[in-house]
Design a protein around this motif. Structure first.
Motif, PDB file in Angstrom:
ATOM      1  N   ALA A 198      10.453  16.450  -4.619  1.00  0.00           N
ATOM      2  CA  ALA A 198      11.223  15.356  -5.179  1.00  0.00           C
ATOM      3  C   ALA A 198      10.731  13.869  -5.054  1.00  0.00           C
ATOM      4  CB  ALA A 198      12.713  15.508  -4.626  1.00  0.00           C
ATOM      5  N   LEU A 199      10.224  13.615  -3.900  1.00  0.00           N
ATOM      6  CA  LEU A 199       9.626  12.406  -3.648  1.00  0.00           C
ATOM      7  C   LEU A 199       8.227  12.278  -4.320  1.00  0.00           C
ATOM      8  CD1 LEU A 199      10.584  12.105   0.101  1.00  0.00           C
ATOM      9  CD2 LEU A 199      11.311  10.354  -1.564  1.00  0.00           C
ATOM     10  N   ARG A 227       9.208  21.449   1.331  1.00  0.00           N
ATOM     11  CA  ARG A 227       8.641  21.493   0.079  1.00  0.00           C
ATOM     12  C   ARG A 227       9.490  20.884  -0.929  1.00  0.00           C
ATOM     13  NH1 ARG A 227       5.702  26.689  -2.809  1.00  0.00           N
ATOM     14  NH2 ARG A 227       5.499  25.590  -4.689  1.00  0.00           N
ATOM     15  N   LYS A 228      10.815  21.212  -1.182  1.00  0.00           N
ATOM     16  CA  LYS A 228      11.664  20.844  -2.137  1.00  0.00           C
ATOM     17  C   LYS A 228      11.866  19.177  -1.849  1.00  0.00           C
ATOM     18  CE  LYS A 228      16.574  21.081  -2.752  1.00  0.00           C
ATOM     19  NZ  LYS A 228      17.646  21.675  -2.055  1.00  0.00           N
ATOM     20  N   SER A 249       0.764  -1.117  -0.001  1.00  0.00           N
ATOM     21  CA  SER A 249      -0.041   0.076   0.025  1.00  0.00           C
ATOM     22  C   SER A 249       0.922   1.458   0.053  1.00  0.00           C
ATOM     23  CB  SER A 249      -0.958  -0.020   1.454  1.00  0.00           C
ATOM     24  OG  SER A 249      -0.302   0.394   2.299  1.00  0.00           O
ATOM     25  N   ASN A 250       2.183   1.190   0.253  1.00  0.00           N
ATOM     26  CA  ASN A 250       3.071   2.137   0.392  1.00  0.00           C
ATOM     27  C   ASN A 250       4.221   2.078  -0.622  1.00  0.00           C
ATOM     28  OD1 ASN A 250       4.848   4.279   1.002  1.00  0.00           O
ATOM     29  ND2 ASN A 250       5.005   3.845   3.079  1.00  0.00           N
ATOM     30  N   VAL A 251       4.184   2.926  -1.727  1.00  0.00           N
ATOM     31  CA  VAL A 251       5.023   2.556  -2.753  1.00  0.00           C
ATOM     32  C   VAL A 251       6.717   3.086  -2.300  1.00  0.00           C
ATOM     33  CG1 VAL A 251       4.830   4.703  -4.169  1.00  0.00           C
ATOM     34  CG2 VAL A 251       5.487   2.618  -5.142  1.00  0.00           C
ATOM     35  N   HIS A 252       6.646   3.975  -1.276  1.00  0.00           N
ATOM     36  CA  HIS A 252       7.708   4.555  -0.792  1.00  0.00           C
ATOM     37  C   HIS A 252       8.371   3.858   0.223  1.00  0.00           C
ATOM     38  CE1 HIS A 252       6.800   7.949  -3.476  1.00  0.00           C
ATOM     39  NE2 HIS A 252       5.713   7.968  -3.039  1.00  0.00           N
ATOM     40  N   ALA A 253       7.738   2.816   0.807  1.00  0.00           N
ATOM     41  CA  ALA A 253       8.218   2.122   2.131  1.00  0.00           C
ATOM     42  C   ALA A 253       9.440   1.887   2.279  1.00  0.00           C
ATOM     43  CB  ALA A 253       7.302   0.930   2.243  1.00  0.00           C
ATOM     44  N   ASP A 254      10.208   1.426   1.280  1.00  0.00           N
ATOM     45  CA  ASP A 254      11.590   1.156   1.549  1.00  0.00           C
ATOM     46  C   ASP A 254      12.634   1.919   0.953  1.00  0.00           C
ATOM     47  OD1 ASP A 254      10.169  -2.172   1.183  1.00  0.00           O
ATOM     48  OD2 ASP A 254      10.960  -1.472   2.911  1.00  0.00           O
ATOM     49  N   PHE A 286      -1.308  14.642   2.837  1.00  0.00           N
ATOM     50  CA  PHE A 286      -1.447  13.984   4.030  1.00  0.00           C
ATOM     51  C   PHE A 286      -1.013  12.670   3.768  1.00  0.00           C
ATOM     52  CE2 PHE A 286      -2.710  13.876   8.204  1.00  0.00           C
ATOM     53  CZ  PHE A 286      -3.638  13.315   8.787  1.00  0.00           C
ATOM     54  N   ALA A 287      -1.555  11.657   3.046  1.00  0.00           N
ATOM     55  CA  ALA A 287      -1.280  10.440   2.876  1.00  0.00           C
ATOM     56  C   ALA A 287       0.279  10.196   2.688  1.00  0.00           C
ATOM     57  CB  ALA A 287      -2.096   9.830   1.782  1.00  0.00           C
ATOM     58  N   ASN A 288       0.867  11.174   1.661  1.00  0.00           N
ATOM     59  CA  ASN A 288       2.211  11.186   1.247  1.00  0.00           C
ATOM     60  C   ASN A 288       3.238  11.263   2.450  1.00  0.00           C
ATOM     61  OD1 ASN A 288       1.767  10.511  -1.282  1.00  0.00           O
ATOM     62  ND2 ASN A 288       1.754  12.587  -2.211  1.00  0.00           N
TER      63      ASN A 288
END
Lengths: 158, 423
Positions: free
Chosen positions: B179-180, B174-175, B64-69, B224-226
């Motif tokens: 970027a993410l 913000r930067k 559910s979290n593509v940024h998890a790792d 919020f989710a990000n």
């Protein structure tokens, strides 16, 4: 020679040839199957899974975990296979799954259910999870072709 | 059943009882270590191995979290974990209750943010191994959990619009965010994006939220989710370290009797024996994290005067309804994911059940249980020993009839689960 001795002799002879599932077959009633978590290691396809009659012998069923050995604390799938007593696959079965740990009087940590028919008499049972060591009961209530019956699997997890 | 038949059957079963699994080396014969006259059976050694930190499988992925790792997401998330500007008074961050120097807890009975929280603050260490978060399991991912205290009136008392504005207005945030996660929308129009808005208890913020356009609310929800996904990436790296218990199991597995290395004392070993035997702790506190991460009713007395706490019976409903759950619009999960939610148990057997916490470093996380009313391990052990009738739901646990010596040995063993870096 009693049934038990005969069954033991057969198991003994068979065991010399191939590793086998640790059934206590001779003491089973219809519709009840005892498995060890390593017991299905040879059953990699429905053909080789041990198929047994349901309680009232209205169907013949096998059930195996897709993950071997059966894992602890991990969601995984099982395959349930249903045939008629004559060996024909049953394609329209409704299968209800219940169970838990009889000694501890608690159910599964999840609500597993059959999610789809895979063909060839195989049904995909998803959401299985075992949360502690000990004896688990998996009960399959099967309805098809105007009749229904039950199949119980006792699974001992180390 | 004839005697020869029975004997023959037992021999056959014995032949077939040889484990067929080829993944692990054979369990070695029990060994004696100095100061310890106890030996372990093969089955007990297998249990010890299953509890050993070396048996831990890799962190479960979080689809559910593509940024998890992602390490960059984790670095960003770490900053957000300590950020106080999301809170109503500018003084509360995640780290206010989840204090790194206190094993990510706060040592209090109940958490204290803006106000007093409803339950004891659980640790974050090893939280990544659990499918469900909070004592009642009302969130199904680390990132869905991270959102909740930010908007909880007794914790940070904030709202998602405030969080979005903090990130938008701070050049460095913000930067990093962009970027993410890509460009932020223009939040400068305060009529479209009020300073304070969210589905929260504060009436002004709630009214402002209701007045926003759907698309603008979605934009804020996405930010919020990000942010929460970044916090979750940081939290995934907060894991327990090896303890003297783990060294002891390594010694056993290697047949070594390392007299020069202090592993477990005789009392601790006796406590371990109780843990996997008479005291039955291992039934639920199993696996390398000493938790099956499931929900059980342990008959913990309710707090007099507090609202009825139904635990996971209520929690599972909240998780299923959560807009940020695995099946929701902000989840990155695909078809076939989210099995925990899809097959979640919901029946009344969940009444009064709470999450089984990990026992690693348990000596560092007093006070105990979701009520926080058990200040010491001795009190916890006494509770399990007496096992009162549950006031909410039913417990499957029974009295243990431990002697005073056994209780103290069990406590000694629990203390031996502390990570080396803390001891």
């Amino acid at each position: 020679m009693g049934r038990l001795t005969a069954a033991s002799a057969i198991l003994f002879v068979a065991g010399l040839q191939v590793p086998v599932v640790a059934w206590t077959a001779a003491t089973q009633e219809n519709g009840t199957v005892v498995m060890s978590s390593a017991g299905e290691i040879e059953a990699t396809s429905a053909d080789s899974a041990v198929i047994r009659p349901t309680g009232l012998e209205r169907f013949r069923v096998s059930a195996r975990s897709e993950t071997i050995p059966v894992p602890m604390n991990q969601l995984h799938d099982w395959i349930v296979h249903v045939e008629t007593p004559a060996g024909q696959v049953v394609e329209d079965a409704q299968i209800r799954v219940t169970g838990g740990m009889p000694v501890h009087r608690h159910g599964f940590p999840t609500e597993p259910r059959v999610t789809r028919y895979l063909g060839g008499g195989d049904y995909l049972l998803q959401g299985m999870k075992f949360s502690m060591a000990g004896e688990w009961l998996i009960r399959l209530d099967i309805s098809a072709q105007g009749t229904s019956d039950a199949f119980k699997i006792y699974l001992e997890l180390p | 059943m004839t005697r020869p038949g029975l004997a023959l059957l037992l021999i056959c079963i014995g032949l077939y009882a040889i484990p067929a699994g080829a993944e692990q080396p054979p369990v070695p014969a029990p060994t004696l270590t100095p100061g310890n006259t106890l030996t372990w059976s093969a089955a007990e050694l297998a249990t010890l191995r299953s509890l050993w930190i070396g048996s831990q499988s890799p962190l479960p992925p979080d689809p559910s979290n593509v940024h998890a790792d992602d390490p960059q997401a984790a670095a960003f998330g770490k900053k957000l974990f300590f950020e106080t500007r999301f809170s109503a008074n500018g003084a509360v961050a995640c780290a206010s209750c989840h204090q790194p120097e206190r094993h990510f807890t706060d040592g209090l009975v109940l958490g204290r943010g803006i106000g007093e929280a409803a339950r004891n603050t659980p640790t974050i260490v090893g939280a990544a191994y659990s499918a469900w978060l909070f004592w009642d399991g009302r969130r199904d991912s680390l990132w869905a959990q991270a959102l909740a205290p930010i908007e909880n009136a007794t914790e940070e008392g904030g709202n998602r619009a405030r969080l979005a504005h903090v990130l938008y207005a701070d050049p460095e945030y913000r930067k990093t965010y962009e970027a993410l996660f890509g460009a932020m929308p223009d939040l400068s129009d305060r009529r479209r994006f009020p300073d304070a808005a969210g589905p929260v208890a504060d009436p002004q913020a709630a009214t402002a939220w209701a007045a926003m356009a759907d698309a603008d609310r979605a934009a804020v929800d996405r930010i919020f989710a990000n942010a929460a996904k970044a916090i979750a990436a940081y939290e995934r790296g907060i894991l327990p370290g090896p303890s003297r218990f783990d060294s002891y199991v390594e010694d056993l597995l290697q047949h070594a009797a390392k007299a020069s290395r202090q592993t477990l004392t005789a009392d601790e070993i006796s406590g371990l024996r109780l843990f996997i035997g008479k005291a039955k702790c291992v039934m639920c506190h199993n696996g390398p994290q000493f938790s099956n991460h499931e929900f059980h009713n342990t008959g913990v007395p309710p707090v007099p005067g507090a609202p009825r706490d139904e635990g996971h019976y209520q929690g599972v409903r909240e998780a299923l309804a959560d807009e940020f759950n695995c099946l929701g619009d902000y989840s990155d999960a695909g078809e076939g994911d989210c099995a925990e939610l899809r097959f979640a148990k919901q029946n009344r057997l969940l009444l009064g059940t709470f999450k089984v916490p990990s026992l690693r470093d348990v000596a560092a996380t007093a006070p105990y249980f979701h009520t926080g009313r058990f200040a010491t391990l001795a009190q916890v052990i006494e509770h399990y020993n007496r096992m009162p009738i549950a006031k909410v739901g039913q417990t499957e646990l029974r009295q243990l009839n431990l002697t005073a010596t056994e209780k103290s040995q069990l406590k000694a063993f629990l203390r031996a689960l502390s990570s080396y870096r803390i001891e």
